[in-house]
Design a protein around this motif. Structure first.
Motif, PDB file in Angstrom:
ATOM      1  N   HIS A  14       0.824  -1.208   0.000  1.00 28.36           N
ATOM      2  CA  HIS A  14       0.000   0.000   0.000  1.00 28.36           C
ATOM      3  C   HIS A  14       0.857   1.257   0.000  1.00 28.36           C
ATOM      4  CE1 HIS A  14      -2.708   3.102   1.651  1.00 28.36           C
ATOM      5  NE2 HIS A  14      -3.662   2.417   1.064  1.00 28.36           N
ATOM      6  N   ARG A  15       2.038   1.211   0.633  1.00 26.20           N
ATOM      7  CA  ARG A  15       2.905   2.395   0.720  1.00 26.20           C
ATOM      8  C   ARG A  15       3.313   2.877  -0.665  1.00 26.20           C
ATOM      9  NH1 ARG A  15       7.940   0.161   3.350  1.00 26.20           N
ATOM     10  NH2 ARG A  15       7.545  -1.233   1.594  1.00 26.20           N
ATOM     11  N   ASN A  16       3.617   1.927  -1.558  1.00 24.34           N
ATOM     12  CA  ASN A  16       4.108   2.255  -2.902  1.00 24.34           C
ATOM     13  C   ASN A  16       3.029   2.155  -3.972  1.00 24.34           C
ATOM     14  OD1 ASN A  16       6.654   2.486  -1.748  1.00 24.34           O
ATOM     15  ND2 ASN A  16       7.158   0.342  -2.124  1.00 24.34           N
ATOM     16  N   ARG A  17       1.799   1.873  -3.531  1.00 22.11           N
ATOM     17  CA  ARG A  17       0.687   1.682  -4.466  1.00 22.11           C
ATOM     18  C   ARG A  17       1.023   0.602  -5.498  1.00 22.11           C
ATOM     19  NH1 ARG A  17      -1.369   7.954  -5.491  1.00 22.11           N
ATOM     20  NH2 ARG A  17      -1.760   8.428  -3.294  1.00 22.11           N
ATOM     21  N   PHE A 166       5.030  -5.239   7.276  1.00 23.38           N
ATOM     22  CA  PHE A 166       6.097  -5.061   8.268  1.00 23.38           C
ATOM     23  C   PHE A 166       6.126  -3.632   8.805  1.00 23.38           C
ATOM     24  CE2 PHE A 166      10.674  -4.736   9.503  1.00 23.38           C
ATOM     25  CZ  PHE A 166      10.636  -5.671  10.516  1.00 23.38           C
ATOM     26  N   ASP A 167       6.007  -2.643   7.944  1.00 18.77           N
ATOM     27  CA  ASP A 167       5.986  -1.239   8.390  1.00 18.77           C
ATOM     28  C   ASP A 167       4.539  -0.816   8.646  1.00 18.77           C
ATOM     29  OD1 ASP A 167       8.789  -0.868   8.214  1.00 18.77           O
ATOM     30  OD2 ASP A 167       8.605  -0.720   6.048  1.00 18.77           O
ATOM     31  N   TYR A 168       3.935  -1.442   9.648  1.00 16.71           N
ATOM     32  CA  TYR A 168       2.490  -1.346   9.857  1.00 16.71           C
ATOM     33  C   TYR A 168       2.020   0.058  10.224  1.00 16.71           C
ATOM     34  CZ  TYR A 168       4.042  -1.714  14.700  1.00 16.71           C
ATOM     35  OH  TYR A 168       4.690  -1.509  15.885  1.00 16.71           O
ATOM     36  N   PRO A 172      -3.035   1.428   6.347  1.00 15.92           N
ATOM     37  CA  PRO A 172      -4.436   1.409   6.809  1.00 15.92           C
ATOM     38  C   PRO A 172      -4.810  -0.022   7.200  1.00 15.92           C
ATOM     39  CG  PRO A 172      -4.376   1.425   4.416  1.00 15.92           C
ATOM     40  CD  PRO A 172      -2.943   1.461   4.875  1.00 15.92           C
ATOM     41  N   LEU A 173      -4.503  -0.403   8.424  1.00 10.33           N
ATOM     42  CA  LEU A 173      -4.574  -1.808   8.821  1.00 10.33           C
ATOM     43  C   LEU A 173      -5.979  -2.384   8.705  1.00 10.33           C
ATOM     44  CD1 LEU A 173      -2.187  -1.784  11.907  1.00 10.33           C
ATOM     45  CD2 LEU A 173      -1.674  -2.346   9.536  1.00 10.33           C
ATOM     46  N   ASP A 174      -6.991  -1.647   9.192  1.00 10.38           N
ATOM     47  CA  ASP A 174      -8.359  -2.166   9.124  1.00 10.38           C
ATOM     48  C   ASP A 174      -8.778  -2.420   7.676  1.00 10.38           C
ATOM     49  OD1 ASP A 174      -8.558  -2.109  11.837  1.00 10.38           O
ATOM     50  OD2 ASP A 174      -9.762  -0.288  11.955  1.00 10.38           O
ATOM     51  N   GLU A 175      -8.413  -1.499   6.801  1.00 12.36           N
ATOM     52  CA  GLU A 175      -8.766  -1.647   5.384  1.00 12.36           C
ATOM     53  C   GLU A 175      -8.103  -2.878   4.775  1.00 12.36           C
ATOM     54  OE1 GLU A 175      -7.507   0.560   1.256  1.00 12.36           O
ATOM     55  OE2 GLU A 175      -7.906   1.839   2.992  1.00 12.36           O
ATOM     56  N   PRO A 197      -2.271  -1.648  19.556  1.00 10.28           N
ATOM     57  CA  PRO A 197      -2.922  -0.335  19.653  1.00 10.28           C
ATOM     58  C   PRO A 197      -3.496   0.178  18.333  1.00 10.28           C
ATOM     59  CG  PRO A 197      -0.773  -0.323  20.741  1.00 10.28           C
ATOM     60  CD  PRO A 197      -0.855  -1.586  19.956  1.00 10.28           C
ATOM     61  N   TYR A 198      -3.099  -0.435  17.217  1.00  9.70           N
ATOM     62  CA  TYR A 198      -3.534   0.040  15.901  1.00  9.70           C
ATOM     63  C   TYR A 198      -4.731  -0.745  15.359  1.00  9.70           C
ATOM     64  CZ  TYR A 198       0.989   2.399  16.008  1.00  9.70           C
ATOM     65  OH  TYR A 198       2.066   3.184  16.371  1.00  9.70           O
ATOM     66  N   LEU A 199      -5.190  -1.743  16.104  1.00  7.65           N
ATOM     67  CA  LEU A 199      -6.309  -2.572  15.653  1.00  7.65           C
ATOM     68  C   LEU A 199      -7.577  -2.151  16.386  1.00  7.65           C
ATOM     69  CD1 LEU A 199      -4.516  -6.049  15.596  1.00  7.65           C
ATOM     70  CD2 LEU A 199      -4.830  -4.435  13.710  1.00  7.65           C
ATOM     71  N   HIS A 200      -8.655  -1.876  15.627  1.00  4.18           N
ATOM     72  CA  HIS A 200      -9.843  -1.260  16.221  1.00  4.18           C
ATOM     73  C   HIS A 200     -11.128  -2.024  15.918  1.00  4.18           C
ATOM     74  CE1 HIS A 200      -7.090   2.018  16.943  1.00  4.18           C
ATOM     75  NE2 HIS A 200      -6.880   2.164  15.647  1.00  4.18           N
ATOM     76  N   ALA A 201     -11.022  -3.279  15.514  1.00  4.55           N
ATOM     77  CA  ALA A 201     -12.224  -4.043  15.178  1.00  4.55           C
ATOM     78  C   ALA A 201     -11.953  -5.507  15.482  1.00  4.55           C
ATOM     79  CB  ALA A 201     -12.572  -3.845  13.695  1.00  4.55           C
ATOM     80  N   THR A 202     -12.869  -6.380  15.068  1.00  3.74           N
ATOM     81  CA  THR A 202     -12.606  -7.817  15.079  1.00  3.74           C
ATOM     82  C   THR A 202     -12.512  -8.267  13.626  1.00  3.74           C
ATOM     83  OG1 THR A 202     -14.974  -8.285  15.215  1.00  3.74           O
ATOM     84  CG2 THR A 202     -13.730  -8.251  17.282  1.00  3.74           C
ATOM     85  N   TYR A 203     -11.687  -9.284  13.387  1.00  8.59           N
ATOM     86  CA  TYR A 203     -11.346  -9.672  12.023  1.00  8.59           C
ATOM     87  C   TYR A 203     -11.627 -11.169  11.860  1.00  8.59           C
ATOM     88  CZ  TYR A 203      -9.002  -5.256  12.833  1.00  8.59           C
ATOM     89  OH  TYR A 203      -8.729  -3.954  13.184  1.00  8.59           O
ATOM     90  N   GLY A 204     -12.868 -11.464  11.498  1.00  9.67           N
ATOM     91  CA  GLY A 204     -13.327 -12.844  11.479  1.00  9.67           C
ATOM     92  C   GLY A 204     -12.810 -13.675  10.330  1.00  9.67           C
TER      93      GLY A 204
END
Length: 404
Positions: A14-17, A166-168, A172-175, A197-204
């Motif tokens: 995602h960083r480099n598209r 790796f460079d989390y 956009p982790l949730d996305e 701390p960067y995770l804000h949901a549940t990921y089933g």
């Protein structure tokens, strides 16, 4: 192995598209007319590294993997002509197996000292069997080191998808976790704890959470089970010198029948038969055919044991022997301490000064020392003399906690 879909995704950064299909990957490899056998890893563009690594190995060459920082000090190696022409992605694995003895030289993680050079072959890096179901991996290791290389070969051999993770902090982790339907995450406990701390949901949709590289943390596993309710947790014991040796779903291991006579425990240390070793281990650690791993265990039942620490975690402070890992685990039980690293700094008076880096927004340094005495019952020499309150914990290049 599942049938090939021309639009099936191989790599996403995602960083480099960058969004690369397997069709794109094959085309890139076919267009690489020349290659070098010393491959440098630039974390800003891991895809280029993967292409350069793969084209050298597909030509049957031995390769040396180096970090980009080492490039200026080294002379550029010679260029070789590539003979590779692939027709479809499955050809990648077929050709790799033809060159199964080609060597990959890399470095250990350097958790407790200087990284050491180690050698594997394509045969030891490729999984023995391909699977039918494709997975989407969160790639959470530095690409130049053993765990990252091993995961990369697992992905390619099964035509799985690699999502660079790796460079989390820049992602956009949730996305990515939900929109890209990641099914497997493999990382060190230190990486997972930093990620929380960067995770804000549940990921089933995540089906497997793999621990490796460090001691399994049950309290961390409990938190991950809430975030990833459908995931099976796997605890892998592996060494850079051998690859994977043991597997469990908890912190308890047994030596399986196929490993009897190849692994044994002596004086609470795991010993590995030298026949399992690749090229590169320190010969001083091999005695009478057995490699002394430095990993200390504790039996919980007659045949079940858990790893408690590394030999290097036992240090002398003011004449007292203490185990850094055990002190760390005790201090983690304090509610409000999110992450912690215990290590020693040289001191002319006591030899070693116990030092802590702690991530917390609840306590001051003085309060932590008071709680070590009143709540944890630590002896004076077990309480860190110096405490730094930090935003993150120092890690090695492979995502492990740095001890030195």
């Amino acid at each position: 192995m599942a049938a090939w879909d021309e639009q099936h995704l191989f790599y996403l950064d995602h960083r480099n598209r960058q969004e690369i299909t397997y069709c794109d990957f094959v085309k890139c490899l076919n267009e690489m007319s020349e290659y070098r056998t010393t491959i440098y890893v630039d974390r800003t563009n891991p895809y280029l590294f993967f292409c350069e690594l793969m084209i050298a190995l597909l030509n049957g060459s031995d390769v040396q993997i180096m970090d980009a920082e080492q490039r200026e000090a080294a002379a550029e190696g010679p260029l070789f002509q590539s003979r590779v022409q692939l027709h479809e992605p499955q050809d990648i694995v077929l050709l790799l197996r033809q060159h199964a003895n080609a060597s990959v030289h890399m470095f250990t993680s350097g958790t407790s000292g200087q990284p050491k050079r180690i050698t594997h072959t394509i045969r030891t890096l490729l999984p023995l069997r391909s699977k039918k179901k494709r997975d989407v991996w969160a790639f959470a290791y530095h690409p130049s080191h053993f765990a990252g290389i091993q995961v990369f070969f697992e992905i390619v051999s099964n035509l799985d998808t690699l999502i660079y993770f790796f460079d989390y902090r820049a992602l956009p982790l949730d996305e990515l976790l939900t929109g890209r339907e990641i099914t497997i995450i493999s990382a060190t406990p230190t990486f997972y704890r930093s990620l929380l701390p960067y995770l804000h949901a549940t990921y089933g949709q995540v089906r497997r959470i793999i621990f490796g590289g460090e001691k399994y943390e049950e309290s961390l596993a409990d938190k991950l089970k809430i975030l990833f309710p459908a995931a099976l947790l796997k605890n892998i014991y592996a060494t850079t010198e051998t690859g994977k040796l043991l597997e469990s779903q908890t912190d308890l291991f047994t030596i399986p029948p196929q490993m009897q006579g190849l692994l044994k425990i002596e004086n609470d240390e795991l010993l590995i038969h030298e026949s399992l070793l690749r090229e590169g281990p320190d010969s001083r650690l091999i005695r009478q055919g057995w490699y002394y791993s430095g990993d200390l265990i504790q039996f919980e039942t007659e045949d079940q044991f858990k790893f408690v620490s590394r030999k290097g975690d036992v240090v002398k402070v003011g004449g007292y022997k203490i185990n850094l890992q055990i002190i760390e685990e005790k201090m983690k039980t304090l509610n409000g301490i999110d992450h912690i690293r215990i290590y020693c700094r040289p001191n002319s008076v006591v030899g070693n000064m116990l030092t802590a880096e702690i991530v917390t927004d609840k306590y001051s340094e003085v309060q932590i020392k008071q709680l070590c005495r009143s709540e944890l019952g630590l002896e004076p020499w077990e309480i860190p003399r110096v405490i730094y309150l930090v935003n993150d914990i120092a890690q090695t290049i492979t995502g492990k906690k740095l001890r030195n």
